[in-house]
Every structure is written in structure tokens, then in C-alpha cells.
Design a protein around this motif. Structure first.
Motif, PDB file in Angstrom:
ATOM      1  N   GLY A 210       0.818  -1.196   0.000  1.00 39.29           N
ATOM      2  CA  GLY A 210       0.000   0.000   0.000  1.00 39.29           C
ATOM      3  C   GLY A 210       0.859   1.256   0.000  1.00 39.29           C
ATOM      4  N   GLU A 211       0.291   2.339   0.505  1.00 38.74           N
ATOM      5  CA  GLU A 211       1.015   3.608   0.525  1.00 38.74           C
ATOM      6  C   GLU A 211       0.562   4.439   1.727  1.00 38.74           C
ATOM      7  N   ILE A 212       1.386   5.413   2.091  1.00 37.26           N
ATOM      8  CA  ILE A 212       1.037   6.408   3.115  1.00 37.26           C
ATOM      9  C   ILE A 212       1.123   7.781   2.454  1.00 37.26           C
ATOM     10  N   VAL A 213       0.080   8.587   2.670  1.00 32.65           N
ATOM     11  CA  VAL A 213       0.055   9.927   2.077  1.00 32.65           C
ATOM     12  C   VAL A 213       0.474  10.950   3.138  1.00 32.65           C
ATOM     13  N   VAL A 214       1.430  11.778   2.760  1.00 35.60           N
ATOM     14  CA  VAL A 214       1.883  12.864   3.628  1.00 35.60           C
ATOM     15  C   VAL A 214       1.662  14.178   2.891  1.00 35.60           C
ATOM     16  N   ALA A 215       1.569  15.273   3.649  1.00 38.14           N
ATOM     17  CA  ALA A 215       1.372  16.589   3.041  1.00 38.14           C
ATOM     18  C   ALA A 215       2.492  17.514   3.487  1.00 38.14           C
ATOM     19  N   THR A 216       2.937  18.415   2.602  1.00 36.79           N
ATOM     20  CA  THR A 216       4.018  19.339   2.928  1.00 36.79           C
ATOM     21  C   THR A 216       3.857  20.645   2.168  1.00 36.79           C
ATOM     22  N   THR A 217       4.324  21.717   2.781  1.00 36.81           N
ATOM     23  CA  THR A 217       4.372  23.009   2.069  1.00 36.81           C
ATOM     24  C   THR A 217       5.759  23.239   1.482  1.00 36.81           C
ATOM     25  N   ARG A 218       6.700  22.320   1.780  1.00 33.18           N
ATOM     26  CA  ARG A 218       8.079  22.464   1.306  1.00 33.18           C
ATOM     27  C   ARG A 218       8.508  21.148   0.639  1.00 33.18           C
ATOM     28  N   PRO A 219       8.005  20.870  -0.571  1.00 38.26           N
ATOM     29  CA  PRO A 219       8.274  19.572  -1.213  1.00 38.26           C
ATOM     30  C   PRO A 219       9.752  19.246  -1.354  1.00 38.26           C
ATOM     31  N   GLU A 220      10.600  20.262  -1.542  1.00 38.97           N
ATOM     32  CA  GLU A 220      12.014  19.992  -1.763  1.00 38.97           C
ATOM     33  C   GLU A 220      12.674  19.301  -0.578  1.00 38.97           C
ATOM     34  N   THR A 221      12.122  19.511   0.634  1.00 37.70           N
ATOM     35  CA  THR A 221      12.764  18.917   1.817  1.00 37.70           C
ATOM     36  C   THR A 221      12.589  17.403   1.878  1.00 37.70           C
ATOM     37  N   MET A 222      11.676  16.861   1.058  1.00 34.21           N
ATOM     38  CA  MET A 222      11.484  15.400   1.099  1.00 34.21           C
ATOM     39  C   MET A 222      12.767  14.662   0.693  1.00 34.21           C
ATOM     40  N   LEU A 223      13.646  15.358  -0.001  1.00 28.73           N
ATOM     41  CA  LEU A 223      14.914  14.729  -0.383  1.00 28.73           C
ATOM     42  C   LEU A 223      15.747  14.370   0.839  1.00 28.73           C
ATOM     43  N   GLY A 224      15.434  14.994   1.985  1.00 29.60           N
ATOM     44  CA  GLY A 224      16.152  14.699   3.225  1.00 29.60           C
ATOM     45  C   GLY A 224      15.316  13.956   4.239  1.00 29.60           C
ATOM     46  N   ASP A 225      14.157  13.409   3.845  1.00 31.99           N
ATOM     47  CA  ASP A 225      13.310  12.657   4.785  1.00 31.99           C
ATOM     48  C   ASP A 225      14.049  11.425   5.302  1.00 31.99           C
ATOM     49  N   THR A 226      13.839  11.158   6.594  1.00 29.77           N
ATOM     50  CA  THR A 226      14.439   9.940   7.157  1.00 29.77           C
ATOM     51  C   THR A 226      13.423   9.078   7.898  1.00 29.77           C
ATOM     52  N   ALA A 227      12.141   9.489   7.880  1.00 32.97           N
ATOM     53  CA  ALA A 227      11.085   8.671   8.496  1.00 32.97           C
ATOM     54  C   ALA A 227       9.733   9.239   8.112  1.00 32.97           C
ATOM     55  N   VAL A 228       8.700   8.437   8.333  1.00 31.69           N
ATOM     56  CA  VAL A 228       7.312   8.898   8.340  1.00 31.69           C
ATOM     57  C   VAL A 228       6.782   8.592   9.727  1.00 31.69           C
ATOM     58  N   ALA A 229       6.131   9.591  10.353  1.00 31.44           N
ATOM     59  CA  ALA A 229       5.642   9.400  11.722  1.00 31.44           C
ATOM     60  C   ALA A 229       4.119   9.387  11.753  1.00 31.44           C
ATOM     61  N   VAL A 230       3.571   8.520  12.620  1.00 25.83           N
ATOM     62  CA  VAL A 230       2.131   8.473  12.875  1.00 25.83           C
ATOM     63  C   VAL A 230       1.945   8.452  14.389  1.00 25.83           C
ATOM     64  N   HIS A 231       0.771   8.848  14.852  1.00 23.44           N
ATOM     65  CA  HIS A 231       0.499   8.852  16.288  1.00 23.44           C
ATOM     66  C   HIS A 231       0.330   7.419  16.779  1.00 23.44           C
ATOM     67  N   PRO A 232       0.886   7.090  17.936  1.00 20.54           N
ATOM     68  CA  PRO A 232       0.786   5.693  18.416  1.00 20.54           C
ATOM     69  C   PRO A 232      -0.647   5.224  18.658  1.00 20.54           C
ATOM     70  N   ASP A 233      -1.591   6.153  18.855  1.00 23.31           N
ATOM     71  CA  ASP A 233      -2.984   5.753  19.102  1.00 23.31           C
ATOM     72  C   ASP A 233      -3.835   5.758  17.834  1.00 23.31           C
ATOM     73  N   ASP A 234      -3.221   6.061  16.708  1.00 27.90           N
ATOM     74  CA  ASP A 234      -3.971   6.130  15.456  1.00 27.90           C
ATOM     75  C   ASP A 234      -4.172   4.703  14.921  1.00 27.90           C
ATOM     76  N   GLU A 235      -5.423   4.232  15.032  1.00 27.86           N
ATOM     77  CA  GLU A 235      -5.725   2.839  14.667  1.00 27.86           C
ATOM     78  C   GLU A 235      -5.419   2.544  13.202  1.00 27.86           C
ATOM     79  N   ARG A 236      -5.485   3.576  12.337  1.00 25.36           N
ATOM     80  CA  ARG A 236      -5.296   3.354  10.895  1.00 25.36           C
ATOM     81  C   ARG A 236      -3.901   2.838  10.560  1.00 25.36           C
ATOM     82  N   TYR A 237      -2.946   3.160  11.431  1.00 23.09           N
ATOM     83  CA  TYR A 237      -1.558   2.869  11.062  1.00 23.09           C
ATOM     84  C   TYR A 237      -0.858   1.871  11.983  1.00 23.09           C
ATOM     85  N   LYS A 238      -1.598   1.322  12.940  1.00 21.85           N
ATOM     86  CA  LYS A 238      -0.936   0.430  13.901  1.00 21.85           C
ATOM     87  C   LYS A 238      -0.272  -0.757  13.212  1.00 21.85           C
ATOM     88  N   ALA A 239      -0.846  -1.203  12.135  1.00 22.16           N
ATOM     89  CA  ALA A 239      -0.303  -2.389  11.450  1.00 22.16           C
ATOM     90  C   ALA A 239       0.968  -2.092  10.673  1.00 22.16           C
TER      91      ALA A 239
END
Length: 917
Positions: A210-239
Motif C-alpha cells: 500500500g502507501e502512506i500519504v503525507v502533506a508538505t508546504t516544502r516539497p524539496e525537503t522530502m529529499l532529506g526525509d528519514t522517516a514517516v511518523a504516525v500517532h501511536p494511538d492512530d488505529e489506521r496505522y498500527k499495522a
């Protein structure tokens, strides 16, 4: 004889020159005098006087003149700040205009010499402008944050903090200005609202599930991404927590982590983490030990940590290319318009980037603890007290303080780098640092480190080493190229300016200083840092009291800005109205915790106040008023003179108490009421019969009393309006025979005993004044023509009141425009009654006005005001209006409501009087 008018243009420079030449700005050398010291918040050496400076320095001058006149050893220590980035920008701009030359073309030494040359020619502008305002600083002690004494103090502080492990090098995020290629402080960052977009990008899961959708106002910074974070209580992403996504374009796997930073209710609930380019992401990266990949160079161009096709691109060009790539990959899910806040450099105007870089830091949390305790325990107090909360909030959540700047103008960091003895060391040519106050001390440390067989020298151009047969033979040290944050040196200002670290007489006598007057916007940047450094290096707070002055806005309450065209230039105002009028206006409107709405009309009004005092002084001269030898105000006999003597004492006591507590507005407004209303209006008018009458003893007493009161007035008013009061002091010397003081500036402050107040005189003169005032109010409220002269009827009054009104009948008749004072049992029909101190009086006005028409007029005006009040109150009761309308519009409506309510009450009182007719 006084001229008809006071001419500020000719008098102010003449008086200021005489003050400065007299040496009166310096503290008295009397060893028994109590010290009182203020250090000026040093204005930028590049600056010119703006209205905020005018307010701040006026209040300081009011306080220092007051304490000087009280006999204290009053020191106001002036100086200017080298203002690293601001000054460097000015000179770089000049170089560019002169011949398209840059500082890098010139080289460091030549460029710094050029800045010093500019400082010598233009750096004193603001100091001379402060003189025009009347600032009575001790200019003989003027300091500059880059002068040799202060520079030595800065080096000592840096070295000591480094030895104590409170200054260290670290790689952290800073506000980076790509135009100047330097870190800047939060104060130099301007948050601007701009139109932008949220780009919603899909990051495919590495396992293809599948995929995870993220949103940003500074697309160029994605070149330096080192993780995607979700809230620990967010049931959608626990798996998927613990899995990885494949970072598009870069083709690097990055983990999906659980952290409380993402908001499940916002967007997709998933956020991209770029620790090297976002302050929140940096904190997340620290918590999860994520890699920190910097994708920018110093100019905010894409560096070699990004794929080859992006390298060298400007960040905004890279943004376009990233968006296009996501679209081409089929991973651009949505483009959402938004309006958001973007940080800009306040001087460069370019977008500031959070940037991961090696800098010098101060362990501010350690230094903050004693500074917090000092305010908690009252060693330093804030006025108004509510600013302590702001101070505590900042200090209790303080972060490491980045003190290095990538500039050439400033205090160069006293650190020298040499090679490591470990051949495997990173940056082996400059891996060893020697922190010392001078290059000689650094060389001595290096010689001890490298051993006696190694020659050591400083060479910024060729750091490193030479080897002979594989053995070190020569080491070259390179000094750190950065300079210190301007706030580092200005944080030492209260004690470095007095000669620290030397044990000077000034330091012993005047430190700690007494009062600091400054703006709320630099409580953290300057006040807090002075507290931290002052306590750490002297063991004492740098000041006992911090007065936070208001913000000056335009007449409608809007913040002044060049773009709005609503800036008021204090020097233009001084040219137009004189320094005294501007000073009095700023002082009178500087109430604690409220902004100042400044307008030319206000300043003009206070210039008229000065004119009123000038005219009253001329009246005293014309009428032969002279202060008699041995005059004793307690011995005057006439009730009028006893009354004005008592009011003078009350005013002197109130003004003294107000200035003691930084009640600047109370000071000015109290003086205004006393001088304009009680002295110029009532006393002068009520004294005319005594000054022109046949009773020579009463005349002489009144002449002496008037001269004495005027002397006290000039002393009390001098701190606020120094020029006109000094001129009157000099020009009316005949009013005060045997004046001991040649200059008013150094005259003794009035200290008058409470026994001068005479209750009987207060009651007698108060009855006359209140009768005339209330009678005028009745006439004005009912539109009684000025030509009409009804009698004043006294219906009910105590015997002593009847005696006073009878004895002063002619005076009351003249000032109230009545035919006389009559004592009657009852008022005839058509009379308007009013009460003064329990006495019932009346004016029979039926024959002069149409009572029915007046009732109709007043009823109509009351109804009109009631409608306006209802409309305005409804608007102010609308939460949406309060939230959306500009602050100045809301405040304008509040004032309109208050004015309408006051006017309605006045008209209703007049209407109520008519109901009795």
C-alpha cells in the motif's frame, strides 16, 4: 522680560550645549550621595532615532533627571551596539553600489577596516539625535560593544564558560539566512503570512502492500526525509508501524515510526520527518535516533546528499522539479491551497531555512536557574508585574543558545583549531580546538599539547601541519572564522561598560544598576541574557527593577510601518513642536500595560500646555511677583495662598511617589492638572484682585507665593520638559531672589512637609471653584447665552459657606458671568438648581432659553447617542468581529462606545435638571 513665546529651535541647542559643558550629566562625586544608575539599551550603531527610541529614552531621562535633582549620584551610561548583521549589511550594500565589489573580494581584514571607517564617519548619528531629544547621559562614559574594554570582557566570558563546559560545539538546527549565509536569532526572523499550497505525496510501502500519504508546504525537503511518523494511538496505522516506505526519487527505505507529534485529526494523520530541516522534526529525530541528512548548502542550493539531477539547484527550482517528478511517478495525490506563516530574514527579506550545522552553543538552561530564582525571590522585579510570567515561561523552557554567526563584523570567536594527533580523526587538520583569550595564549596551549619539538604558529590561510620523516615538525592554527551573536556581548552590558573584569570604582559604586527601561520584545533576547550573565560573572543581579515600556502606535492604534505610511519621525516632530512637547506626550501616554496612540494633535496639545506655563510666567513677571528672602510658605495668611501652597505640596508628594514607582503617566497627568487647572487657570484668575487691590500686605504675599509656586512647578516639571523649564528658570531669575542653584537641572528636588496643606483654605477655595465650575456646566449644558447674566441664587448653605460666597461675590460674578450673588429662601420658577458641597444653588434661566425647545433638543441627542451605543455595543459583543477585525479597529470601537456613553450621561444630567423647571 520674557519673550512673548518660547522658541524651541533656538533655545534647545543652546540649553543642551550649556548642560553638557557644565559637566552636570556626570554623577556627583559626593561620596555620601546614594548611587543610582541606568545603562542605556544600546541602539544599533547603524540606526537613527525612531519613535520607540524616543519613548524609551525619554522615560530613562525623566528618571535620571528626577534622581539627579534628589541629590543622588545619578549615572546614565550611554553607548551603542555594533549590530553585527545590520552593520555588515550597510557596508556591503555601499560596496556593491560603489563598484559591484563584495566583502569576499576584499578579504576579511580589509572589509573589517572598511566597517570601522564607516563607523567613524556615520556611527554617531543616533547619539547626536538623542542629544536633540534632551537625553542627559554622561557622554564621557560612552561605550561601544566592540571597543577594546568590552571586547576583552567578551573574550574572558567566552573562555570561562568554555572551561566550565557551559559553551560547547554542537550540530543542531538554526535559523539560516541564505542571503547572508549565517545563523540568525529568533528576533531577526519575521513571520509573514503568504499564499501557498499543501502538496499531498504518496510514499509506497516497501513491501508493496500500500502507501502512506503525507502533506508538505516544502516539497524539496522530502529529499532529506528519514522517516514517516504516525500517532501511536492512530488505529489506521498500527499495522504498519515498524515497516518502511520507499522514499520516492531518492529510492531510500525510511521507517514508519510512532510518535506523539503527528495530529491524527489533521490531514492523513501521517507526517514526513526531515530532522535536518524542521525544528519539530529535529526533536522527533533526536527521540528516535534518526539520521539527519542536510540537503542544502549555505546558499540554500541542493547539495551532494541529493540525487545528481537535483544538485546545485536553488531550493525553489528544486521544489518545482520534485513536484513534477511526483506527478510523473503518479504519486501526487492532491494540491491544496493554503495561507500559512513562512519565516523570513527581517533584514535580507529571504525565506529562512531551518538548517543543520555546527555552531557554538551556551548551556542556557544552567545559567537560567539562578536568573529564575532572582526574579522569584524579588531581587529583580518587573513593572508591570505581569511581564514576570512571560520571563518565567521563556526561561523555564529555554533551549541551548546558539552564539556563533557566520559574519565578519563582530567579536571573533576566541577559538583556534589545530590538527589532531590521531590520523583517523575526522577533520584531522582542524580537529583540535584551543579556546583562549588571545592568540598568544592559544599558541602556548598548543605548544604544551604538541610538545616542545613542534613549532606552532597561527595561519588562517594554511591550517594543518608539516611532517619530517613522518613526525610533526610544524603546526599551523586557524582561528574560528565566526563571530559571536550580538546579544552575547550586549548581555554583558551592565557590568562590562563599568570596567569589568577590572575592579573599577564605577563597578563598585554603580553595579548593580537600579532600573532598566526596555521593550517587551527583548525580554528574552536581552533582559534574560543580562540576568544570566550578570549573575554568573558578578554574583549579583544586573538591575533591581525592569520597567517594560509600551509600544507606540499611530492615532488609530495600528502598528507603525513604512509600508503603511503611518510612521511618525521623532526628529520631524521635534522640529515641528519642540522636544518638550514630544517628551510630555510620550510620558503622559505611557500608562503601564497599554499601547500609546500617538498623533500630531496630541503633541500639539501638549505644546499648548508649555505655552500656557510660559504665559503664566509672563503674568507673574508683569505683576511684580518675586520670591522674597526668607519666604516661608507655611506662614502665608490669605486663604487663596494657603490653598495653592497646599496643592503644591500635594502635587510634589504625588509626583515624587509616582516617579519612585515608574508611574510616568501619573507624573505627567498630575503635573498637567496642577499646572494648567489649579495654577494657570484658578490661582492666576483668583489672584488678580489681590495683585491689583489696595491691600499692600496681601499683594506682597501673593507676589511671593506665586514666585515660590512657580519655582516648585519648574522643578517638578523639569524631568519631563527640561528645555522650557530650564529657560524659564534662567529667564525668570527675578522671580526667585537668592536662588542657590545656577542651573535647574541640578537644583534640589522639592521636599515639602504635609503640614502645608490647610483644610480650611481647601474648603473655602474649593467652594468658590466648584460653584463656578458647576454653574458653568449648567450654562453650557442648557445653551444659556454668554451674554445672559442671571443672578446666582444661594438657597441653602452652611453659615461658613454663606460667608465665603458673600465675600467672594464680585469674583464669582466675574468668572461665572452672573449679575451677582443673592441669598434667597426659595428659587423662582424657571430656575435650575445644583448642589455644591451640600449647598443648594440655582440659576434662574427661563427668560434666556426656550425650555421646551431645550428639552426637545436634549431628548433627541440622548436618543441618537443611545442608538449609537446600542449599535457599537452589539458589534463589540460579536465574537466573530472581535476575532477578525484588526486590533486597532476593535480598540477604536471600544473608545467610541466609551465616548458615547460619557456624552449621553452628560446630556441626561442636563435633561434631568430641566425636568425640575
Amino acid at each position: 522680560m520674557l519673550d512673548k513665546t518660547f522658541d524651541p529651535k533656538t533655545a534647545e541647542p543652546r540649553l543642551y550645549q550649556a548642560w553638557e559643558a557644565s559637566g552636570g550629566f556626570a554623577p556627583t562625586d559626593d561620596p555620601n550621595a546614594e548611587p543610582f544608575s541606568i545603562v542605556i539599551p544600546p541602539p544599533n550603531v547603524t540606526g537613527s532615532l525612531h519613535i520607540g527610541h524616543a519613548l524609551n529614552n525619554t522615560l530613562q531621562d525623566v528618571l535620571i533627571r528626577f534622581e539627579r535633582m534628589r541629590g543622588k549620584a545619578a549615572l546614565w551610561l550611554p553607548g551603542t551596539d555594533h549590530a553585527g548583521i545590520a552593520t555588515q549589511m550597510v557596508v556591503e550594500r555601499q560596496l556593491a553600489q560603489a563598484g559591484n565589489q563584495s566583502r569576499r573580494d576584499m578579504g576579511r581584514d580589509d572589509f573589517v577596516a572598511k566597517v570601522w571607517e564607516w563607523k567613524a564617519q556615520s556611527g554617531g548619528t543616533i547619539v547626536n539625535q538623542l542629544r536633540r531629544l534632551g537625553a542627559s547621559c554622561d557622554w564621557s562614559r560612552e561605550r561601544f560593544t566592540l571597543d577594546e574594554g568590552l571586547s576583552a570582557a567578551v573574550r574572558k566570558v567566552f573562555v570561562q564558560l568554555h572551561k566550565e563546559k557551559l559553551i560547547y560545539r554542537d550540530k543542531r538546527l538554526v535559523n539560516w539566512d541564505p542571503h547572508f549565509q549565517t545563523a540568525i536569532s529568533d528576533l531577526e526572523v519575521e513571520a509573514r503570512e503568504v499564499d501557498g499550497h499543501y502538496w499531498h505525496f504518496a510514499y509506497p510501502l516497501e513491501d508493496g502492500s500500500g502507501e502512506i500519504v503525507v502533506a508538505t508546504t516544502r516539497p524539496e525537503t522530502m529529499l532529506g526525509d528519514t522517516a514517516v511518523a504516525v500517532h501511536p494511538d492512530d488505529e489506521r496505522y498500527k499495522a504498519v508501524v515498524g515497516k518502511a516506505v520507499r522514499l520516492p526519487i531518492v529510492n531510500r527505505p525510511i521507517p514508519i515510526i510512532a510518535d506523539e507529534y503527528p495530529d491524527p485529526e489533521k490531514g492523513s494523520g501521517a507526517v514526513k520527518i526531515t530532522p535536518a530541516h524542521d525544528f519539530n522534526d529535529f526533536a522527533v529525530g533526536k527521540r528516535h535516533s534518526l539520521p539527519m541528512i542536510n540537503i542544502f548548502d549555505d546558499f540554500a542550493r541542493i547539495n551532494d546528499n541529493a540525487p545528481p539531477e537535483y544538485r546545485g539547484l536553488d531550493r525553489f527550482e528544486a521544489r518545482k522539479k520534485v513536484i513534477a517528478a511526483f506527478e510523473e511517478l503518479g504519486l501526487l495525490r492532491e494540491i491544496e491551497k493554503t495561507r500559512h506563516t513562512v519565516p523570513h530574514g527581517d533584514r535580507s527579506g529571504v525565506v529562512v531555512e531551518p538548517y543543520l550545522t555546527d555552531q557554538w552553543y551556551v548551556a542556557a538552561d544552567v545559567l537560567a536557574k539562578p536568573a529564575i530564582k532572582a526574579v522569584e525571590e524579588g531581587d529583580t522585579v518587573f513593572v508591570p508585574k505581569n511581564w514576570e510570567k512571560t520571563y518565567f515561561e521563556w526561561m523555564r523552557n529555554i533551549q541551548p543558545w546558539c552564539v556563533s554567526r557566520q559574519l565578519w563584523w563582530g567579536h571573533r570567536i576566541p577559538a583556534w583549531y589545530g590538527p589532531s594527533l590521531d590520523p583517523e580523526a575526522k577533520d584531522k587538520h582542524t580537529a583540535k580546538v584551543f579556546v583562549a583569550e588571545t592568540a598568544e595564549e592559544a599558541l602556548d596551549e598548543a605548544r604544551r599539547f604538541y610538545g616542545p619539538d613542534v613549532a606552532v604558529e597561527v595561519d588562517d590561510n594554511f591550517p594543518g601541519w608539516e611532517k619530517v620523516n613522518g613526525v610533526f615538525s610544524k603546526v599551523r592554527l586557524k582561528q574560528d572564522e565566526d563571530v559571536l551573536d550580538t546579544w552575547f556581548s550586549s548581555g554583558l552590558w551592565p557590568f562590562s561598560t563599568m570596567g569589568w573584569p577590572e575592579k573599577t570604582s564605577d563597578l563598585a559604586r554603580f553595579y548593580p544598576t537600579h532600573t532598566l527601561i526596555t521593550g517587551f520584545d527583548i525580554i528574552f533576547f536581552w533582559v534574560a541574557r543580562m540576568m544570566m550573565q550578570g549573575l554568573h560573572f558578578t554574583g549579583e543581579v544586573p538591575f533591581k527593577r525592569v520597567f517594560i515600556n509600551a509600544l507606540v502606535r499611530d492615532a488609530s492604534g495600528a502598528k507603525m510601518s513604512k509600508s503603511k505610511g503611518n510612521v511618525l519621525d521623532p526628529l520631524e516632530l521635534v522640529d515641528e513642536f519642540g522636544a518638550d512637547a514630544l517628551r510630555f506626550t510620550l510620558t503622559a501616554m505611557s500608562g503601564q500595560a497599554r499601547d500609546i496612540k500617538l498623533s500630531r494633535q496630541r503633541i500639539e496639545g501638549y505644546r499648548n500646555f508649555g505655552t500656557k506655563l510660559w504665559n503664566a510666567s509672563r503674568f507673574c513677571q508683569v505683576n511684580g511677583c518675586a520670591r522674597a528672602e526668607g519666604f516661608d510658605p507655611a506662614a502665608v495668611k490669605a486663604p487663596l495662598n494657603r490653598w495653592i501652597v497646599g496643592e503644591t505640596q500635594r502635587t510634589a508628594a504625588a509626583v515624587t511617589a509616582a516617579l519612585d514607582g515608574c508611574g510616568f503617566d501619573e507624573t505627567a497627568n498630575g503635573l498637567y492638572r496642577f499646572i494648567w487647572n489649579q495654577f494657570c487657570d484658578w490661582y492666576v484668575e483668583l489672584a488678580k484682585p489681590l495683585l491689583t487691590g489696595a491691600d499692600e500686605a496681601a499683594k506682597a504675599e501673593t507676589q511671593a507665593t506665586a514666585a515660590w509656586v512657580l519655582d516648585v512647578i519648574l522643578k517638578l516639571l523639569h524631568p519631563v520638559m527640561p528645555f522650557i523649564t530650564e529657560e524659564l528658570w534662567q529667564q525668570t531669575a527675578d522671580l526667585g531672589a537668592a536662588r542657590a542653584e545656577r542651573q535647574l537641572m541640578t537644583a534640589r528636588w522639592p521636599d515639602l512637609p504635609a503640614s502645608l496643606v490647610d483644610a480650611a483654605a481647601d474648603a473655602e477655595i474649593g467652594l468658590i471653584i466648584d460653584t463656578i465650575t458647576e454653574g458653568r456646566s449648567v450654562r453650557q449644558g442648557l445653551n444659556v447665552p454668554l451674554s445672559a447674566q442671571p443672578p446666582l441664587l444661594v438657597i441653602e448653605a452652611r453659615p461658613e459657606q454663606r460667608a465665603v460666597l458673600g465675600a467672594s461675590a464680585a469674583l464669582v460674578a466675574r468668572l461665572l458671568r452672573v449679575s451677582g450673588v443673592e441669598f434667597v429662601e426659595a428659587a423662582p420658577a424657571g430656575s435650575i438648581p445644583f448642589v455644591v458641597d451640600g449647598a443648594t444653588l440655582a440659576l434662574p434661566v427661563a427668560e434666556f432659553i426656550d425650555i421646551a425647545a431645550e428639552r426637545a433638543r436634549l431628548t433627541k441627542e440622548v436618543a441618537s447617542l443611545a442608538g449609537e451605543i446600542e449599535k457599537t455595543a452589539k458589534k463589540l459583543g460579536n465574537a466573530d468581529f472581535i476575532a477578525r477585525a484588526p486590533e486597532e479597529v476593535v480598540e477604536e470601537n471600544r473608545e467610541r462606545l466609551a465616548d458615547a456613553q460619557a456624552a449621553k450621561a452628560k446630556l441626561e444630567a442636563a435633561l434631568a435638571r430641566l425636568q425640575t423647571v
